[in-house]
Design an enzyme around this catalytic site. Structure first.
Site: not given
Length: 258
Positions: A46, A63, A184
């Protein structure tokens, strides 16, 4: 403009999105887990995160923690997410407000240190494709420099065709390879006409493949953070795709199914 990051030396994928909050972390983590289930050593990255939480060891990206768990990563979180900011803003804005300079060398260092112990790398984006990283560069520049294909995560509902086509157009304008689209949070039991017809419309007008459709799932959360495990229906949807076959390496040639 000279590249700030070297091309990735192992096969990889970048997971970007049509917007913030579309589920990039969920999809990137599920891809990492699917690759790990195939016996591959998976590095996750990330490059930058905002809205990080402050813990004893400093700012932490939740995350990145979730990605690390799903990939069973051995690398420390400060390598997985080398740039962290407290305010939930675009990295360029968050860095400026924090009185910091965005550190590309930290991202380069993370990639350099994680690559030798890894077979593949999954990189989660920051916001949308054109999110500013510093005063001159967007996340799209990072994707271009690394030279790996992009998976576009899109919403299921009304408006997603426009957002998805704009993202695909921006990728093609920069000659970034498109692996395909993941839709999604699809509500299979109560899908609207838009949700039912959007996948085919995206394939037709976007001239790409919808790789899989991930159902709306009961994801466990702690505050805003996703916590393990991933729901079974999400894993089932992601397992339909041979993610390894979509990856390219620094010669820009597709790697075979393996």
């Amino acid at each position: 403009m000279s590249a700030k990051l070297a091309r990735l030396k192992i096969p990889g994928l970048v997971v970007t999105g049509t917007d913030t909050g579309v589920g990039k972390t969920l999809v990137a983590a599920a891809i990492a887990l699917a690759l790990r289930h195939r016996g591959l050593r998976v590095a996750v990255l990330k490059p930058a995160a905002t809205g990080c939480v402050r813990q004893r060891e400093g700012l932490v990206s939740e995350d990145a923690e979730f990605l690390a768990h799903c990939a069973d990563a051995s690398h420390p979180l400060d390598l997985i997410c080398p740039q962290r900011f407290a305010e939930p803003l675009a990295p360029a804005v968050a860095a400026e407000r924090a009185g910091q300079k965005f550190d590309w060398e930290a991202i380069e260092r993370s990639i350099r240190l994680m690559t030798p112990q890894s077979d593949v790398m999954v990189i989660e984006g920051v916001g949308g494709l054109l999110t500013p990283m510093d005063r001159e560069h967007t996340f799209a520049d990072l994707v271009k420099w690394l030279g790996v294909p992009a998976v576009v995560v899109a919403r299921a509902g009304l408006g997603t065709i426009n957002h998805t086509l704009l993202t695909l157009e921006a990728l093609r304008a920069r000659r970034i390879e498109i692996a395909g689209v993941v839709i999604n949070r699809y509500p299979p039991e109560r899908a609207s006409a838009a949700e039912e017809t959007n996948p085919r419309a995206i394939e037709k007008w976007g001239k790409t493949s919808v790789l899989t459709i991930v159902p709306e799932a009961q994801v466990k959360r702690r505050g805003e953070a996703i916590v393990p495990p991933l729901p079974g229906d999400v894993l089932e949807a992601m397992a339909r795709v041979d993610w390894r076959s979509l990856m390219t390496v620094n010669d820009a040639s597709p790697r075979g199914r393996g």
